[in-house]
Design a protein around this motif. Sequence first.
Motif, PDB file in Angstrom:
ATOM      1  N   THR A 125       0.781  -1.197  -0.076  1.00  0.00           N
ATOM      2  CA  THR A 125       0.100   0.040   0.018  1.00  0.00           C
ATOM      3  C   THR A 125       0.876   1.329   0.024  1.00  0.00           C
ATOM      4  O   THR A 125       0.549   2.247  -0.726  1.00  0.00           O
ATOM      5  N   ARG A 126       2.037   1.174   0.788  1.00  0.00           N
ATOM      6  CA  ARG A 126       2.782   2.452   0.766  1.00  0.00           C
ATOM      7  C   ARG A 126       3.342   2.769  -0.499  1.00  0.00           C
ATOM      8  O   ARG A 126       3.656   3.783  -1.072  1.00  0.00           O
ATOM      9  N   LEU A 127       4.136   1.357  -1.127  1.00  0.00           N
ATOM     10  CA  LEU A 127       4.687   1.638  -2.370  1.00  0.00           C
ATOM     11  C   LEU A 127       3.949   1.942  -3.468  1.00  0.00           C
ATOM     12  O   LEU A 127       4.053   3.115  -4.283  1.00  0.00           O
ATOM     13  N   PHE A 128       2.569   1.397  -3.418  1.00  0.00           N
ATOM     14  CA  PHE A 128       1.565   2.001  -4.358  1.00  0.00           C
ATOM     15  C   PHE A 128       1.141   3.373  -4.346  1.00  0.00           C
ATOM     16  O   PHE A 128       1.201   4.272  -5.422  1.00  0.00           O
ATOM     17  N   SER A 129       1.067   3.988  -3.081  1.00  0.00           N
ATOM     18  CA  SER A 129       0.881   5.472  -2.776  1.00  0.00           C
ATOM     19  C   SER A 129       1.801   6.231  -3.295  1.00  0.00           C
ATOM     20  O   SER A 129       1.552   7.350  -3.648  1.00  0.00           O
ATOM     21  N   MET A 130       3.021   5.525  -3.130  1.00  0.00           N
ATOM     22  CA  MET A 130       4.157   6.723  -3.310  1.00  0.00           C
ATOM     23  C   MET A 130       4.441   6.767  -4.870  1.00  0.00           C
ATOM     24  O   MET A 130       5.200   7.525  -5.218  1.00  0.00           O
ATOM     25  N   ASN A 131       4.226   5.649  -5.463  1.00  0.00           N
ATOM     26  CA  ASN A 131       4.187   5.671  -7.034  1.00  0.00           C
ATOM     27  C   ASN A 131       3.336   6.153  -7.945  1.00  0.00           C
ATOM     28  O   ASN A 131       3.198   5.803  -8.952  1.00  0.00           O
ATOM     29  N   ARG A 132       2.403   6.704  -7.469  1.00  0.00           N
ATOM     30  CA  ARG A 132       0.864   6.984  -8.204  1.00  0.00           C
ATOM     31  C   ARG A 132       1.129   8.273  -9.033  1.00  0.00           C
ATOM     32  O   ARG A 132       2.211   9.168  -8.685  1.00  0.00           O
ATOM     33  N   THR A 133       0.993   8.230 -10.330  1.00  0.00           N
ATOM     34  CA  THR A 133       1.324   9.124 -11.047  1.00  0.00           C
ATOM     35  C   THR A 133       0.125  10.204 -11.147  1.00  0.00           C
ATOM     36  O   THR A 133       0.327  11.529 -11.639  1.00  0.00           O
TER      37      THR A 133
END
Length: 135
Positions: free
Chosen positions: A71-79
């Motif tokens: 979840t943290r990685l998904f949130s950080m890598n959102r464009t």
Amino acid sequence: MKKIIIGKWYDLGTIEIAYLDGAIYYARLKKDETMTLDCLRKSIDFRKEYGIEDAYLILEFGEFSTTDLDTRLFSMNRTDEPFKAEAFITRNLAQKIIVDNYVKLNKRKIPFARFDSSDEAFSWIESLKKSEKSA
């Protein structure tokens, strides 16, 4: 707390969500729960269902709750930038460390910060709104 626009708090399992007066999307992660990618997707679906755009996020961690790595990685890598700003309310040292690292490592362009109380988060959002109006 501000007036709830969409009528009530919605229980999405590990989190509760309300859309508050002032375009504030408020998510409360329940005590001892872990926000997963599935939980985040439910939140995204909720926003889409109600047409919530141009909002400010407040994510309040419950006591001993956390987010998983995916979840943290998904949130950080959102464009995309689904919110105008993000405020995180933490309850303990472990949450503070996770959020502080998220803030340091995040490459997104929106303002975000960590707070110890909802009053601080609301005040910060109000100051952002005032800055936007004067710009």
